[in-house]
Design a protein around this motif. Structure first.
Motif, PDB file in Angstrom:
ATOM      1  N   LEU A 137       0.826  -1.210   0.000  1.00 17.55           N
ATOM      2  CA  LEU A 137       0.000   0.000   0.000  1.00 17.55           C
ATOM      3  C   LEU A 137       0.859   1.258   0.000  1.00 17.55           C
ATOM      4  O   LEU A 137       0.542   2.236  -0.682  1.00 17.55           O
ATOM      5  N   LEU A 138       1.965   1.256   0.751  1.00 25.90           N
ATOM      6  CA  LEU A 138       2.817   2.436   0.811  1.00 25.90           C
ATOM      7  C   LEU A 138       3.467   2.750  -0.532  1.00 25.90           C
ATOM      8  O   LEU A 138       3.706   3.910  -0.861  1.00 25.90           O
ATOM      9  N   ALA A 142      -7.168   3.848   2.500  1.00 24.79           N
ATOM     10  CA  ALA A 142      -6.758   2.689   3.294  1.00 24.79           C
ATOM     11  C   ALA A 142      -5.561   3.030   4.179  1.00 24.79           C
ATOM     12  O   ALA A 142      -5.517   2.655   5.369  1.00 24.79           O
ATOM     13  N   LEU A 143      -4.583   3.755   3.640  1.00 24.40           N
ATOM     14  CA  LEU A 143      -3.422   4.154   4.435  1.00 24.40           C
ATOM     15  C   LEU A 143      -3.820   5.066   5.580  1.00 24.40           C
ATOM     16  O   LEU A 143      -3.313   4.934   6.708  1.00 24.40           O
ATOM     17  N   PHE A 144      -4.733   5.990   5.311  1.00 19.78           N
ATOM     18  CA  PHE A 144      -5.183   6.893   6.361  1.00 19.78           C
ATOM     19  C   PHE A 144      -5.894   6.118   7.469  1.00 19.78           C
ATOM     20  O   PHE A 144      -5.684   6.379   8.657  1.00 19.78           O
ATOM     21  N   THR A 145      -6.717   5.168   7.080  1.00 17.72           N
ATOM     22  CA  THR A 145      -7.432   4.361   8.076  1.00 17.72           C
ATOM     23  C   THR A 145      -6.449   3.589   8.965  1.00 17.72           C
ATOM     24  O   THR A 145      -6.578   3.578  10.193  1.00 17.72           O
ATOM     25  N   LEU A 165      -0.905  12.710   9.409  1.00 15.55           N
ATOM     26  CA  LEU A 165      -0.851  13.932   8.609  1.00 15.55           C
ATOM     27  C   LEU A 165      -0.597  13.614   7.141  1.00 15.55           C
ATOM     28  O   LEU A 165      -1.328  14.098   6.255  1.00 15.55           O
ATOM     29  N   SER A 166       0.427  12.838   6.847  1.00 14.43           N
ATOM     30  CA  SER A 166       0.762  12.573   5.447  1.00 14.43           C
ATOM     31  C   SER A 166      -0.356  11.802   4.745  1.00 14.43           C
ATOM     32  O   SER A 166      -0.682  12.095   3.584  1.00 14.43           O
ATOM     33  N   ALA A 167      -0.965  10.834   5.432  1.00 15.28           N
ATOM     34  CA  ALA A 167      -2.045  10.067   4.806  1.00 15.28           C
ATOM     35  C   ALA A 167      -3.285  10.923   4.590  1.00 15.28           C
ATOM     36  O   ALA A 167      -3.975  10.795   3.563  1.00 15.28           O
ATOM     37  N   LEU A 168      -3.595  11.807   5.535  1.00  9.25           N
ATOM     38  CA  LEU A 168      -4.746  12.698   5.378  1.00  9.25           C
ATOM     39  C   LEU A 168      -4.553  13.626   4.187  1.00  9.25           C
ATOM     40  O   LEU A 168      -5.448  13.777   3.335  1.00  9.25           O
ATOM     41  N   LEU A 169      -3.389  14.270   4.105  1.00  5.27           N
ATOM     42  CA  LEU A 169      -3.146  15.202   3.009  1.00  5.27           C
ATOM     43  C   LEU A 169      -3.056  14.474   1.675  1.00  5.27           C
ATOM     44  O   LEU A 169      -3.487  15.004   0.640  1.00  5.27           O
TER      45      LEU A 169
END
Length: 510
Positions: free
Chosen positions: A5-6, A46-49, A77-81
């Protein structure tokens, strides 16, 4: 699974860009571009979750541990943005497909979509990278893609503006790689997770110098006053979709870099006076420049520069409340600023001009476009209950806790909001208060096919813009949960122990 995913937000757009350069049919180009961004959006969610539930997640590619390996890290922060940025990029791409201008001209379709996807890949790398060198690489990827986009099918003024943008960007990139080299020479690493303790061991003067250099470098890329001169001369010349994605993403990536490096690498206590002064200058000087503009795109560009000051206000306070407000404002501004530039494209399509004085008393856009302008414009001015009000309220509450310095910052923020409302009112009076033109007679014969195609394109443009406007409303409606996420992200910035542990393992634990 998390490792895959990353990598996907970076790899998918880059690989798809390479495939599109092979020259598949145009309908396949558009379909693949949209499909890739939809997939990247799903991965970002998915990453943000995962990051919000379990904390930062990291992967070192090739099995090489830091500082030798390439580390990608997703925290709150990075996943949200990343999620918000890819959503905006998808909407802008749909608008561009509907507009059908640059990409439908000979010689441009082959590079528009690949360059756009490469830009998205660079943005994703900037958010997810775990070291300073790959942050530099991300900015270079974005620069290469953005230069292609800003000069597509360009005339002389656009070429000149593109050269200004490129020269400034290359200069800031040269400064950035110099700063990265200095950091490596002083600490022996450029991995963000390893730098805090190594920088802390340096003399205080050297720490201050490195912090200031990073602020200047990223300040140029974020168009922070007085380093903003290039932006109002570069962005307004590009087509509406390109200007919208630049305004939404490129400056915010630089703001993210400021937030990440200053909080993680150079922690402070109390108000950062230098940044507070810079924030006030950005707020007031740029909004006065916006009020003085007659061109719609230049007005919005100066407003963009001004509202970068709101994002720096929370960082200047250097506490959880201030950073929470900054994070909320960045999320709000990514969506709202893109929406305004898309609406500007619709206004240009309707009136034939971006000059406010030429709009007055002549062709006015429809009621639907007027609503699409009103929502982000009022939000930008901070009118309740829209997303701009939520973000500004969080910042004002943080300033109220900062004593006398906070009151000065709050006064500058309130004055800027009032002047923003005045600037948006000028646009409203010019673009939406005139008389509508007499409708053209219905097309006949072959022209009817062209008209149907045009109507479908216009409908897609309106739908993409409406989706962006509604996203701003959703952000306001989800103010409570989003504020809690922002608070947790702010805590992560000020206390990066979980971030370091995710990258370094047990070595990074306190």
């Amino acid at each position: 699974m998390t490792d895959t995913l990353l990598a996907l937000p970076v790899l998918l757009p880059v690989l798809a860009a390479g495939v599109l350069l092979l020259g598949p049919p145009r309908f396949l180009v558009r379909a693949l571009s949209v499909a890739v961004l939809v997939c990247v959006l799903g991965v970002a969610v998915a990453l943000f979750t995962v990051a919000d539930e379990r904390g930062p997640v990291a992967v070192a590619f090739g099995g090489w541990p830091p500082p030798l390996g390439i580390a990608l890290v997703a925290d709150r922060l990075s996943a949200l943005l990343l999620t918000v940025s890819v959503l905006v990029a998808l909407a802008v791409l749909l608008f561009a497909v509907g507009q059908g201008t640059a990409e439908d001209r000979p010689g441009t379709a082959a590079v528009l979509h690949p360059a756009y996807l490469l830009l998205v890949g660079g943005v994703a790398l900037a958010y997810l990278t775990g070291d300073l060198f790959n942050l530099f690489v991300a900015f270079e990827v974005m620069l290469a893609a953005s230069y292609v986009l800003i000069t597509l099918d360009a005339d002389e003024p656009r070429t000149r503006a593109g050269m200004t943008y490129t020269i400034v960007s290359l200069t800031s990139s040269l400064l950035l790689i110099t700063v990265v080299a200095l950091v490596y020479a002083a600490t022996g690493t450029v991995t963000l997770a390893q730098l805090p303790e190594r920088l802390a061991a340096l003399p205080g003067g050297l720490q201050s110098a490195l912090s200031l250099l990073m602020l200047v470098v990223f300040g140029i890329k974020a168009a922070v006053v007085p380093l903003h001169f290039w932006l109002p001369d570069s962005y307004p010349t590009a087509p509406a979709p390109i200007t919208a994605v630049f305004a939404a993403l490129l400056t915010k990536v630089a703001v993210y870099a400021v937030l990440r490096t200053q909080t993680m690498l150079f922690p402070r206590t109390g108000v950062w006076l230098l940044l507070a002064v810079v924030s006030i200058a950005a707020l007031l000087l740029a909004i006065l420049g916006a009020v003085a503009q007659d061109d719609l795109n230049r007005l919005l560009s100066f407003t963009l520069v001004s509202h970068i000051g709101f994002m720096l206000l929370g960082l200047a306070l250097f506490d959880v409340a201030g950073l929470t407000g900054t994070i909320l404002y960045v999320v709000h501004h990514i969506v709202v600023q893109a929406t305004l530039f898309l609406v500007a494209g619709l206004v240009l399509r309707s009136t034939g001009t971006t000059a406010l004085h030429r709009m007055e008393g002549r062709a006015a856009t429809g009621a639907g476009i007027a609503v699409l302008f009103a929502l982000p414009a009022l939000s930008l001015a901070g009118i309740p209950p829209l997303s701009g009000f939520v973000a500004k309220l969080a910042l004002l509450q943080a300033m109220a806790q900062a004593g006398a310095a906070g009151y000065v910052l709050a006064a500058a923020a309130l004055v800027t909001s009032l002047l923003t409302l005045y600037a948006m009112a000028r646009v409203w009076n010019a673009a939406f208060s005139g008389t509508r033109p007499t409708p053209s007679p219905p097309p006949q014969g072959g022209d009817a096919v062209v008209s149907r195609t045009t109507r479908r394109g216009t409908a897609l443009m309106l739908a993409a813009t409406a989706g962006m406007a509604l996203t701003g409303v959703v952000i306001a409606a989800c103010a409570g949960p989003l504020s809690r996420v922002g608070e947790r992200a702010a805590q992560d910035l000020l206390d990066p122990r979980e971030y370091r542990a995710a990258v370094l393992g047990e070595e990074g634990r306190p």
